[in-house]
Write a protein that holds these residues in place. Structure first.
Motif, PDB file in Angstrom:
ATOM      1  N   LEU A 123       0.840  -1.207   0.000  1.00 56.44           N
ATOM      2  CA  LEU A 123       0.000   0.000   0.000  1.00 56.44           C
ATOM      3  C   LEU A 123       0.870   1.250   0.000  1.00 56.44           C
ATOM      4  O   LEU A 123       0.736   2.132  -0.859  1.00 56.44           O
ATOM      5  N   ALA A 124       1.780   1.310   0.974  1.00 54.78           N
ATOM      6  CA  ALA A 124       2.620   2.498   1.114  1.00 54.78           C
ATOM      7  C   ALA A 124       3.564   2.639  -0.079  1.00 54.78           C
ATOM      8  O   ALA A 124       3.748   3.739  -0.611  1.00 54.78           O
ATOM      9  N   TYR A 126       3.100   1.638  -3.112  1.00 56.76           N
ATOM     10  CA  TYR A 126       2.350   2.094  -4.283  1.00 56.76           C
ATOM     11  C   TYR A 126       2.095   3.598  -4.209  1.00 56.76           C
ATOM     12  O   TYR A 126       2.313   4.331  -5.189  1.00 56.76           O
ATOM     13  N   ALA A 127       1.638   4.060  -3.051  1.00 47.35           N
ATOM     14  CA  ALA A 127       1.362   5.491  -2.901  1.00 47.35           C
ATOM     15  C   ALA A 127       2.619   6.309  -3.171  1.00 47.35           C
ATOM     16  O   ALA A 127       2.590   7.308  -3.889  1.00 47.35           O
ATOM     17  N   LEU A 128       3.747   5.834  -2.629  1.00 45.51           N
ATOM     18  CA  LEU A 128       4.985   6.597  -2.789  1.00 45.51           C
ATOM     19  C   LEU A 128       5.500   6.547  -4.224  1.00 45.51           C
ATOM     20  O   LEU A 128       6.166   7.471  -4.689  1.00 45.51           O
ATOM     21  N   ARG A 130       3.437   6.033  -7.097  1.00 47.15           N
ATOM     22  CA  ARG A 130       2.519   6.467  -8.128  1.00 47.15           C
ATOM     23  C   ARG A 130       1.624   7.652  -7.785  1.00 47.15           C
ATOM     24  O   ARG A 130       1.385   8.520  -8.605  1.00 47.15           O
ATOM     25  N   LEU A 131       1.030   7.638  -6.606  1.00 49.21           N
ATOM     26  CA  LEU A 131       0.064   8.687  -6.293  1.00 49.21           C
ATOM     27  C   LEU A 131       0.802   9.980  -5.994  1.00 49.21           C
ATOM     28  O   LEU A 131       1.845   9.964  -5.346  1.00 49.21           O
ATOM     29  N   LYS A 132       0.248  11.081  -6.489  1.00 48.44           N
ATOM     30  CA  LYS A 132       0.915  12.356  -6.233  1.00 48.44           C
ATOM     31  C   LYS A 132       0.189  13.073  -5.116  1.00 48.44           C
ATOM     32  O   LYS A 132      -1.017  13.289  -5.197  1.00 48.44           O
ATOM     33  N   PHE A 133       0.895  13.391  -4.085  1.00 48.60           N
ATOM     34  CA  PHE A 133       0.282  14.159  -2.999  1.00 48.60           C
ATOM     35  C   PHE A 133       1.356  14.973  -2.299  1.00 48.60           C
ATOM     36  O   PHE A 133       2.543  14.645  -2.335  1.00 48.60           O
ATOM     37  N   ARG A 134       0.912  16.054  -1.679  1.00 48.93           N
ATOM     38  CA  ARG A 134       1.851  16.961  -1.027  1.00 48.93           C
ATOM     39  C   ARG A 134       2.560  16.235   0.128  1.00 48.93           C
ATOM     40  O   ARG A 134       1.913  15.515   0.893  1.00 48.93           O
ATOM     41  N   GLY A 135       3.835  16.381   0.211  1.00 51.46           N
ATOM     42  CA  GLY A 135       4.580  15.778   1.308  1.00 51.46           C
ATOM     43  C   GLY A 135       5.154  14.405   0.968  1.00 51.46           C
ATOM     44  O   GLY A 135       5.806  13.778   1.786  1.00 51.46           O
ATOM     45  N   LEU A 139       8.176  12.448   2.899  1.00 57.28           N
ATOM     46  CA  LEU A 139       7.886  11.157   3.514  1.00 57.28           C
ATOM     47  C   LEU A 139       8.916  10.111   3.077  1.00 57.28           C
ATOM     48  O   LEU A 139       9.406   9.328   3.890  1.00 57.28           O
ATOM     49  N   ILE A 143      11.588   7.883   5.236  1.00 56.33           N
ATOM     50  CA  ILE A 143      11.722   6.415   5.209  1.00 56.33           C
ATOM     51  C   ILE A 143      13.173   5.995   5.025  1.00 56.33           C
ATOM     52  O   ILE A 143      13.663   5.077   5.680  1.00 56.33           O
ATOM     53  N   THR A 210      -9.263   4.369  -6.758  1.00 59.99           N
ATOM     54  CA  THR A 210      -7.833   4.182  -6.546  1.00 59.99           C
ATOM     55  C   THR A 210      -7.531   2.833  -5.905  1.00 59.99           C
ATOM     56  O   THR A 210      -6.633   2.114  -6.339  1.00 59.99           O
ATOM     57  N   PHE A 211      -8.313   2.483  -4.873  1.00 56.51           N
ATOM     58  CA  PHE A 211      -8.024   1.227  -4.193  1.00 56.51           C
ATOM     59  C   PHE A 211      -8.297   0.037  -5.104  1.00 56.51           C
ATOM     60  O   PHE A 211      -7.533  -0.914  -5.123  1.00 56.51           O
TER      61      PHE A 211
ATOM     62  N   MET B  10      -3.402  10.897 -11.455  1.00 57.04           N
ATOM     63  CA  MET B  10      -2.611  10.355 -10.355  1.00 57.04           C
ATOM     64  C   MET B  10      -2.467  11.350  -9.202  1.00 57.04           C
ATOM     65  O   MET B  10      -1.819  11.070  -8.215  1.00 57.04           O
ATOM     66  N   ARG B  11      -3.068  12.505  -9.361  1.00 61.34           N
ATOM     67  CA  ARG B  11      -3.028  13.499  -8.282  1.00 61.34           C
ATOM     68  C   ARG B  11      -4.094  13.098  -7.271  1.00 61.34           C
ATOM     69  O   ARG B  11      -5.274  13.323  -7.472  1.00 61.34           O
ATOM     70  N   TRP B  17      -2.550   9.811   1.132  1.00 58.09           N
ATOM     71  CA  TRP B  17      -2.327   9.815   2.579  1.00 58.09           C
ATOM     72  C   TRP B  17      -2.974   8.623   3.257  1.00 58.09           C
ATOM     73  O   TRP B  17      -2.426   8.070   4.208  1.00 58.09           O
ATOM     74  N   PHE B  19      -3.298   5.641   1.998  1.00 61.23           N
ATOM     75  CA  PHE B  19      -2.455   4.475   1.717  1.00 61.23           C
ATOM     76  C   PHE B  19      -1.222   4.423   2.620  1.00 61.23           C
ATOM     77  O   PHE B  19      -0.746   3.348   2.959  1.00 61.23           O
ATOM     78  N   VAL B  20      -0.685   5.581   2.960  1.00 60.84           N
ATOM     79  CA  VAL B  20       0.547   5.556   3.771  1.00 60.84           C
ATOM     80  C   VAL B  20       0.254   5.624   5.275  1.00 60.84           C
ATOM     81  O   VAL B  20       1.178   5.500   6.077  1.00 60.84           O
TER      82      VAL B  20
END
Lengths: 310, 364
Positions: A123-124, A126-128, A130-135, A139, A143, A210-211, B10-11, B17, B19-20
């Motif tokens: 899960l983590a 994949y997010a790191l 592919r998904l784009k998010f602030r921070g 993060l 790690i 997304t999930f 993908m945004r 958040w 997922f992590v």
């Protein structure tokens, strides 16, 4: 190390066939000299290899054989490869201790840790990846920092925290702190980055959440990485000692490593209960050996994944 | 979420958040927060009773650290002993395991070899087996009446009682060569104390007991590093080797002038990983020796555990953990620096020089 005599002849016997093959194959090379020197070279190589192989296999043979020896036999004939008499006394005595309980604990702990790691790490990861998010970048840096903290200096800190949270001496203390690890997240992130994004983009355009995209499209493609992670997690948790030392001091919550390490430290020097210790070590080794033989390919991949991060 | 349609699919701030979150919770609760707690304990006088936060637990400043580093006493003596032991342990294990790993890799890498998989498996297998199981086996192999001593007996050598023997190898070597008498150390060495240990103690070398543990660790770890060398060897382009062969280089020349230079980065990696790993040794001490005999197998990791959990000196135990942490951190940084991309470092240097030149030109 020793007993070069018998190994010599065995190495020579083994080398006989390849040598002839080699001379035939090497005729493009520049002459007989190379052929001659390479065949003696081969003998040397085989002798060395067989010697090292013996050095590597011998301890496991001793372990196996001694498990079926009596106490006196183990002390008097440490090198005899046939127990005299053959007895399952050591195994029976092991079964009278809390050993079966520890074995059971090791099994369920390893299973839960593995399931947890495979799910949360991917899960983590994949997010790191592919998904784009602030921070996200911050993060990931965090790690990498966490990964460089050596596990051994965390023993005392983790104990303090488990006590503080009221988890100490509970079954949860054996599993929860281990269900996610930075190195595993890192491996999964690297893997997801290597999958072309076009497939998921198509799914997203079709309106999958997304999930769902992650679960039914991306994860199935990540099978090799998931197998590697499964094996690393299972083996890591099965072999873990430090965490189980600080997570509980109740015998009923010991895992195999913790329980057996406890009764090994009983005696120094010579002659104490070796058949029982060898039997315990043997039972501990068997599951690893089975997993190893079946999934060897993935073990080596895991080892090299570890090398890359350094 | 609704914005997602307009821009990059993908945004995904919310999903991202979510997922992590499990990872943040687990690593936060069981890694970051605990380090904070231990940092507090390392500057407190907590004795293990009640909670370390509040109650009768008091702030004692850097006392636990100074006890280990600057104050004369048992705490410092033990800590220095553990550093001495581990230093010799690292000095013995790292070069030998690197050489053995390289040797095994070169042997297994021969293309004409039959049963390569078998040999590779045999050498790698100990790396995946529990350290507890292997430690038990080696306790038996190196026991007074064990297999190793029985084999030494074939050559008429009376083996030592390995795990009960605190004598240092360097002391023994000096004794054997007639440099000194191990029972009557030279006064020049015995009377000078540096950091709570006499010079005689500092130069002791690994004890016989520690040597047995070193054999075990070298034997176990070489397989892991063998795989790294194998991967590197398989990257070596065969054309290079063939070219060297055409040029008339013999096998030994090819090994030293083609293979070894190609392997240099891997050798560096294996050596630095080895150093970082060996400083953390704990499991073997816990199972095999508990720091005995004569404290010659104490290591910082084991001593930290013992101080806290056995002797209830939690502040000191935590302080030791942090000192070990700092040591390993410095080693890791040194590794990063050694393994850094040389070309990248060079371009950065050039850029810096250019910037400096530009600044100079502007100011002039």
């Amino acid at each position: 190390m020793s007993g070069v005599g018998p190994q010599d002849s065995r190495g020579a016997a083994a080398v006989a066939t390849p040598t002839t093959v080699e001379t035939a194959a090497k005729r493009t090379d520049d002459g007989t000299l190379v052929g001659r020197s390479s065949s003696t070279k081969k003998v040397v190589f085989y002798v060395l290899l067989v010697m090292f192989a013996l050095m590597y296999i011998f301890p496991f043979i001793i372990q196996l054989v001694t498990s079926f020896k009596t106490q006196t036999d183990a002390n008097n004939n440490p090198l005899n490869l046939i127990p005299n008499p053959v007895t399952n006394e050591a195994i029976n005595r092991l079964l009278d201790t809390k050993f079966p309980r520890w074995f059971f604990n090791s099994v369920w702990v390893a299973l839960l840790v593995t399931v947890g790691r495979v799910f949360f790490n991917s899960l983590a990861g994949y997010a790191l990846a592919r998904l784009k998010f602030r921070g996200r970048n911050a993060l990931f840096t965090a790690i990498l920092a966490v990964m460089s903290v050596p596990g051994i200096v965390l023993l005392l800190p983790k104990f303090l925290a488990l006590k503080y949270y009221g988890l100490y001496n509970t079954p949860g203390a054996l599993v929860i702190p281990l269900v996610c690890d930075a190195a595993g997240v890192f491996i999964m992130k690297q893997f997801f980055e290597s999958i072309p994004p076009s497939v998921e983009e198509a799914a997203r355009i079709d309106g999958a959440g997304t999930f769902r995209t992650f679960w039914s499209i991306v994860l199935p493609m990540a099978k090799p990485a998931l197998i590697t992670l499964t094996i690393l997690s299972f083996q890591g948790s099965w072999n873990e000692l430090g965490h189980f030392i600080i997570a509980s001091n109740k015998e009923d919550l010991y895992t195999l490593t913790r329980g057996i390490a406890g009764f090994a430290s009983g005696g120094l020097g010579s002659g104490t209960q070796f058949p029982i210790k060898m039997a315990a070590a043997l039972v501990m080794t068997i599951p690893t050996a089975i997993v190893f033989v079946i999934f060897q390919r993935f073990f080596t991949q895991g080892a090299n994944a570890g090398a890359d991060k350094g | 979420m609704p914005r997602a349609k307009s821009g990059d699919p993908m945004r995904q701030p919310v999903a991202g958040w979510l997922f992590v979150t499990p990872m943040i919770v687990i690593l936060g609760l069981f890694l970051v927060v605990p380090i904070g707690m231990a940092l507090w304990v390392s500057v407190s006088n907590w004795t293990g009773r009640g909670t370390p936060f509040g109650g009768s637990t008091q702030f004692v400043g850097l006392k636990n650290y100074t006890d280990l580093l600057t104050k004369q006493g048992l705490a410092r003596q033990d800590f220095m002993t553990s550093l001495r032991n581990t230093f010799f342990y690292v000095l013995g294990v790292v070069p030998l395991q690197t050489v053995l790993a390289l040797l095994l890799a070169v042997l297994v890498n021969q293309k004409w070899l039959k049963g390569r998989t078998f040999f590779r498996t045999a050498f790698y297998f100990p790396s995946v087996v529990s350290s507890v199981a292997i430690s038990l086996v080696f306790l038996y192999l190196f026991a007074g009446s064990g297999a190793i001593n029985a084999m030494l007996g074939w050559f008429g050598v009376h083996g030592p009682n390995w795990f009960a023997d605190p004598r240092g190898l360097i002391h023994l070597a000096g004794n054997g060569l007639g440099v000194w008498d191990i029972d009557k150390p030279p006064a020049a060495l015995a009377d000078h104390k540096v950091l709570s240990l006499s010079l005689w103690e500092w130069i002791k070398g690994p004890s016989v007991a520690m040597t047995a543990i070193m054999f075990q660790v070298i034997w176990t770890t070489a397989g892991t590093f063998m795989l790294m060398f194998l991967a590197a060897l398989q990257d070596l382009p065969t054309e290079v080797e063939e070219a060297a062969m055409v040029d008339g280089a013999n096998a030994r020349q090819r090994f030293w002038n083609v293979t070894v230079p190609h392997l240099r980065p891997t050798i560096l990696l294996v050596v630095t990983l080895g150093i970082i790993g060996t400083w953390q040794v704990f499991d073997q001490m816990y199972v095999m020796s508990q720091g005995k005999p004569g404290k010659t197998t104490l290591t910082p990791a084991y001593l930290s555990y013992q101080a806290a959990f056995t002797n209830q000196k939690w502040g000191q135990g935590a302080a030791m953990a942090f000192l070990l942490f700092i040591l390993i951190f410095l080693l890791t940084q040194a590794q990063r620096w050694l393994l850094r991309d040389k070309d990248e470092a060079r371009t950065r240097k050039i850029e810096r020089a250019q910037r400096r030149a530009a600044r100079k030109a502007v100011s002039a």
